[in-house]
Design a protein around this motif. Sequence first.
Motif, mmCIF file in Angstrom:
data_model
loop_
_atom_site.group_PDB
_atom_site.id
_atom_site.type_symbol
_atom_site.label_atom_id
_atom_site.label_comp_id
_atom_site.label_asym_id
_atom_site.label_seq_id
_atom_site.Cartn_x
_atom_site.Cartn_y
_atom_site.Cartn_z
ATOM 1 N N UNK A 17 0.801 -1.227 0.000
ATOM 2 C CA UNK A 17 0.000 0.000 0.000
ATOM 3 C C UNK A 17 0.832 1.274 0.000
ATOM 4 N N UNK A 18 2.009 1.261 0.627
ATOM 5 C CA UNK A 18 2.875 2.433 0.636
ATOM 6 C C UNK A 18 4.294 2.002 0.297
ATOM 7 N N UNK A 19 5.115 2.974 -0.086
ATOM 8 C CA UNK A 19 6.520 2.714 -0.393
ATOM 9 C C UNK A 19 7.357 3.861 0.166
ATOM 10 N N UNK A 20 8.571 3.529 0.603
ATOM 11 C CA UNK A 20 9.529 4.553 1.008
ATOM 12 C C UNK A 20 10.912 4.045 0.599
ATOM 13 N N UNK A 21 11.799 4.973 0.271
ATOM 14 C CA UNK A 21 13.117 4.633 -0.263
ATOM 15 C C UNK A 21 14.186 5.219 0.650
ATOM 16 N N UNK A 55 -1.957 -5.047 9.842
ATOM 17 C CA UNK A 55 -1.969 -4.636 8.445
ATOM 18 C C UNK A 55 -1.203 -3.316 8.322
ATOM 19 N N UNK A 56 0.082 -3.385 7.902
ATOM 20 C CA UNK A 56 0.854 -2.161 7.732
ATOM 21 C C UNK A 56 0.386 -1.372 6.518
ATOM 22 N N UNK A 57 0.309 -0.050 6.704
ATOM 23 C CA UNK A 57 -0.051 0.854 5.608
ATOM 24 C C UNK A 57 1.100 1.839 5.418
ATOM 25 N N UNK A 58 0.962 3.088 5.900
ATOM 26 C CA UNK A 58 1.984 4.088 5.672
ATOM 27 C C UNK A 58 3.318 3.759 6.326
ATOM 28 N N UNK A 59 4.406 4.059 5.614
ATOM 29 C CA UNK A 59 5.762 3.842 6.104
ATOM 30 C C UNK A 59 6.566 5.128 5.952
ATOM 31 N N UNK A 60 7.489 5.375 6.883
ATOM 32 C CA UNK A 60 8.395 6.519 6.804
ATOM 33 C C UNK A 60 9.743 6.128 7.403
ATOM 34 N N UNK A 278 -1.627 -2.641 -13.215
ATOM 35 C CA UNK A 278 -1.453 -1.919 -11.953
ATOM 36 C C UNK A 278 -2.591 -0.931 -11.793
ATOM 37 N N UNK A 279 -3.369 -1.063 -10.700
ATOM 38 C CA UNK A 279 -4.430 -0.094 -10.443
ATOM 39 C C UNK A 279 -4.581 0.123 -8.948
ATOM 40 N N UNK A 280 -5.512 0.983 -8.554
ATOM 41 C CA UNK A 280 -5.674 1.464 -7.177
ATOM 42 C C UNK A 280 -4.305 1.905 -6.647
ATOM 43 N N UNK A 281 -3.756 2.915 -7.306
ATOM 44 C CA UNK A 281 -2.448 3.468 -6.952
ATOM 45 C C UNK A 281 -2.617 4.307 -5.684
ATOM 46 N N UNK A 282 -2.151 3.785 -4.569
ATOM 47 C CA UNK A 282 -2.402 4.411 -3.271
ATOM 48 C C UNK A 282 -1.226 5.195 -2.724
ATOM 49 N N UNK A 290 12.988 9.700 -9.772
ATOM 50 C CA UNK A 290 12.188 8.497 -9.977
ATOM 51 C C UNK A 290 10.927 8.564 -9.131
ATOM 52 N N UNK A 291 9.850 8.003 -9.652
ATOM 53 C CA UNK A 291 8.601 7.873 -8.907
ATOM 54 C C UNK A 291 8.379 6.423 -8.551
ATOM 55 N N UNK A 292 8.007 6.175 -7.306
ATOM 56 C CA UNK A 292 7.734 4.822 -6.809
ATOM 57 C C UNK A 292 6.271 4.776 -6.399
ATOM 58 N N UNK A 293 5.548 3.757 -6.869
ATOM 59 C CA UNK A 293 4.109 3.664 -6.623
ATOM 60 C C UNK A 293 3.771 2.423 -5.801
ATOM 61 N N UNK A 294 2.819 2.589 -4.875
ATOM 62 C CA UNK A 294 2.248 1.466 -4.150
ATOM 63 C C UNK A 294 0.808 1.255 -4.572
ATOM 64 N N UNK A 295 0.265 0.091 -4.227
ATOM 65 C CA UNK A 295 -1.118 -0.246 -4.587
ATOM 66 C C UNK A 295 -1.763 -1.029 -3.457
ATOM 67 N N UNK A 296 -3.039 -0.768 -3.244
ATOM 68 C CA UNK A 296 -3.788 -1.483 -2.215
ATOM 69 C C UNK A 296 -4.096 -2.913 -2.605
ATOM 70 N N UNK A 297 -4.068 -3.224 -3.903
ATOM 71 C CA UNK A 297 -4.585 -4.514 -4.361
ATOM 72 C C UNK A 297 -3.604 -5.345 -5.177
ATOM 73 N N UNK A 298 -2.581 -4.741 -5.757
ATOM 74 C CA UNK A 298 -1.683 -5.490 -6.633
ATOM 75 C C UNK A 298 -0.668 -6.316 -5.839
ATOM 76 N N UNK A 299 0.126 -7.114 -6.554
ATOM 77 C CA UNK A 299 1.225 -7.872 -5.967
ATOM 78 C C UNK A 299 2.544 -7.356 -6.549
ATOM 79 N N UNK A 300 2.627 -6.055 -6.713
ATOM 80 C CA UNK A 300 3.810 -5.415 -7.271
ATOM 81 C C UNK A 300 3.804 -3.949 -6.858
ATOM 82 N N UNK A 301 5.011 -3.362 -6.842
ATOM 83 C CA UNK A 301 5.137 -1.926 -6.810
ATOM 84 C C UNK A 301 5.494 -1.496 -8.229
ATOM 85 N N UNK A 302 5.474 -0.200 -8.497
ATOM 86 C CA UNK A 302 5.803 0.288 -9.826
ATOM 87 C C UNK A 302 6.791 1.432 -9.701
#
Length: 306
Positions: A17-21, A55-60, A278-282, A290-302
């Motif tokens: 659901x979220x990504x951080x680098x 259920x982890x969501x936001x990360x920092x 890839x959909x429901x980009x959360x 670079x842009x990093x995308x998370x999703x609530x429903x997929x099994x991948x980041x983008x």
Amino acid sequence: MAFTGVRLVPVNGEGPEDVVVDEQGRIYTGVADGRILRISPDGRRIDTIADTGGRPLGLELYGPDELLICDCDRGLLAVSRDGGEPRTLATEAAGRRLLATNNAAVAADGTVYFTDSSAVFPIPRWREDLIEQTGSGRLLRRAPDGTIDELLGGLQFANGVALAADESFVAVAESGACRVRRAWLTGDRAGTTDVFLDDLPAYPDNISTGSDGLIWVAKASPRVAALDVVRRLPPPLRATVRRAPVWLQPGLGRTVGVLGVAPDGRVVRERTGEIDGFHVLTAVREKDGQLYFGSLVERAIAIAPR
């Protein structure tokens, strides 16, 4: 502008659901079964560094070596980036249990700004909160000494949080109202609030501050006309819709988007369209172009160029 050059990076779990680098280019995400994953910059290695049991969501990034976790079941947590047992930072705030801990931003002094999306519906029932418009979300602030106060209340499904690069204000997305509000922290406007973005054509989700100084906003789905109709129904009929199977409720579209917004509210970057597979980009995170995308429903980041 449409999305171009998007690369999907499979993860061994559902709903990153979220990504951080981090400083080394390693990507962190949390998946539906509770695991926190660390992905190598090339996407070829995935390590499980923790399991929240929720259920982890936001990360920092949190301090020099920890990861902050917004877990909608467990509250506000932190864990070493090298792995280990998560420690609890908060399970209640301002006299109320954290029902829907969602997203956060961390100031230079360690102050954490985070959202509790709803006092009525937990995160798995987010559709119901959007239908009922409970206005029970809040933006909270945890000081380095552990004390917590409420900065904003009455929010329509409080979601993403981001600090201005100079920490003059903190922005918070209201998914249910299709807007982003902000609370001023310094200067002549300190202690006041206003609207940063309004009447968005999509539901804003996680937001973050990029290395480019812009506030990046994830648009999970275009606004759904059927949802607006349901919201105007009498309470008994709204309740009937809420109890219906998910497939009968107003659904999200496949078009997604991201905005890069200057501190004065000008949209200076925008991507909108469909991403194959890839959909429901959360979530959107910008780092070094670079842009990093998370999703609530997929099994991948983008990952895509800015």
